[in-house]
Design a protein around this motif. Structure first.
Motif, PDB file in Angstrom:
ATOM      1  N   ASP A  27       0.849  -1.179   0.000  1.00 57.16           N
ATOM      2  CA  ASP A  27       0.000   0.000   0.000  1.00 57.16           C
ATOM      3  C   ASP A  27       0.893   1.240   0.000  1.00 57.16           C
ATOM      4  OD1 ASP A  27      -0.287   1.173   3.148  1.00 57.16           O
ATOM      5  OD2 ASP A  27       0.398  -0.897   2.948  1.00 57.16           O
ATOM      6  N   THR A  28       0.389   2.325  -0.559  1.00 55.01           N
ATOM      7  CA  THR A  28       1.181   3.539  -0.741  1.00 55.01           C
ATOM      8  C   THR A  28       1.695   4.104   0.577  1.00 55.01           C
ATOM      9  OG1 THR A  28      -0.130   4.044  -2.697  1.00 55.01           O
ATOM     10  CG2 THR A  28       1.154   5.849  -1.780  1.00 55.01           C
ATOM     11  N   TYR A  76       4.559   1.906   1.883  1.00 59.33           N
ATOM     12  CA  TYR A  76       5.704   2.035   0.984  1.00 59.33           C
ATOM     13  C   TYR A  76       6.468   3.325   1.269  1.00 59.33           C
ATOM     14  CZ  TYR A  76       8.527   2.144  -3.233  1.00 59.33           C
ATOM     15  OH  TYR A  76       9.588   2.201  -4.098  1.00 59.33           O
ATOM     16  N   SER A  77       5.732   4.397   1.533  1.00 56.87           N
ATOM     17  CA  SER A  77       6.370   5.695   1.758  1.00 56.87           C
ATOM     18  C   SER A  77       7.179   5.737   3.056  1.00 56.87           C
ATOM     19  CB  SER A  77       5.326   6.808   1.758  1.00 56.87           C
ATOM     20  OG  SER A  77       4.503   6.721   2.909  1.00 56.87           O
ATOM     21  N   THR A 103       5.088  -2.477 -10.019  1.00 65.39           N
ATOM     22  CA  THR A 103       4.359  -1.225  -9.802  1.00 65.39           C
ATOM     23  C   THR A 103       5.271  -0.232  -9.074  1.00 65.39           C
ATOM     24  OG1 THR A 103       3.503  -1.678  -7.580  1.00 65.39           O
ATOM     25  CG2 THR A 103       2.246  -2.585  -9.444  1.00 65.39           C
ATOM     26  N   ASP A 104       4.776   0.979  -8.886  1.00 64.39           N
ATOM     27  CA  ASP A 104       5.537   2.001  -8.166  1.00 64.39           C
ATOM     28  C   ASP A 104       5.735   1.652  -6.699  1.00 64.39           C
ATOM     29  OD1 ASP A 104       5.791   3.519 -10.458  1.00 64.39           O
ATOM     30  OD2 ASP A 104       4.118   4.854  -9.965  1.00 64.39           O
ATOM     31  N   THR A 105       4.923   0.731  -6.165  1.00 68.56           N
ATOM     32  CA  THR A 105       5.039   0.354  -4.754  1.00 68.56           C
ATOM     33  C   THR A 105       5.469  -1.103  -4.583  1.00 68.56           C
ATOM     34  OG1 THR A 105       2.685  -0.177  -4.584  1.00 68.56           O
ATOM     35  CG2 THR A 105       3.348   2.094  -4.017  1.00 68.56           C
ATOM     36  N   SER A 106       6.135  -1.648  -5.581  1.00 64.06           N
ATOM     37  CA  SER A 106       6.630  -3.029  -5.512  1.00 64.06           C
ATOM     38  C   SER A 106       7.875  -3.110  -4.654  1.00 64.06           C
ATOM     39  CB  SER A 106       6.970  -3.546  -6.913  1.00 64.06           C
ATOM     40  OG  SER A 106       5.802  -3.764  -7.668  1.00 64.06           O
ATOM     41  N   ARG A 107       7.957  -4.158  -3.856  1.00 59.24           N
ATOM     42  CA  ARG A 107       9.148  -4.462  -3.062  1.00 59.24           C
ATOM     43  C   ARG A 107       9.290  -5.974  -2.991  1.00 59.24           C
ATOM     44  NH1 ARG A 107      11.486  -0.126  -0.143  1.00 59.24           N
ATOM     45  NH2 ARG A 107      13.164  -1.645   0.081  1.00 59.24           N
TER      46      ARG A 107
END
Length: 133
Positions: free
Chosen positions: A77-78, A81-82, A102-106
């Motif tokens: 979730d954004t 992630y932040s 995605t931009d929030t992939s880990r």
């Protein structure tokens, strides 16, 4: 403030300590490929991959957290992630191999639980790719 560095050199030692009960650990909400949500408790310092394995959540983790594959790819979730430091170059290299990036992939093996991440939502991608084989 950022979460602690994302290295998992502790392996699956947490399995030996037993699982934390509700309110004793940190909450991780896994969203499965079919949309089912599975909520588990994780120890401080435990990776998302280890928390998944300890709770029979089907994440491959082919390289056993040695940062040599992308099979523990998760979409966070954004908000959570932040709170993390940027991925290392090594993690980014493996993420480049992941399907559905995605931009929030880990990588689940690189995200270690702590108080700041309590309540994290980690979605399993539709498909994983084991490029290390």
């Amino acid at each position: 403030m950022f979460a602690m560095p994302l290295r998992n050199d502790q392996g699956i030692q947490y399995a030996k300590r037993g699982r934390p009960g509700p309110g004793e650990g940190f909450t991780v909400n896994f969203i499965m490929q079919d949309g089912e949500e599975i909520t588990v408790q994780a120890h401080e310092g435990e990776s998302l991959l280890d928390a998944a394995w300890a709770n029979d959540i089907d994440i491959e983790g082919a390289c056993e957290a040695s940062l040599a594959c992308s099979t523990c790819h998760l979409i966070l979730d954004t908000e959570s992630y932040s709170k993390l430091e940027e991925p290392t170059d090594e993690e980014n290299d493996m993420l480049d191999l992941a399907f559905g990036l995605t931009d929030t992939s880990r990588l689940g093996c690189q995200v270690l639980m702590n108080k700041e991440l309590d309540g994290i939502v980690a979605k399993l991608p539709a498909i994983t790719r084991n490029a290390s084989a």
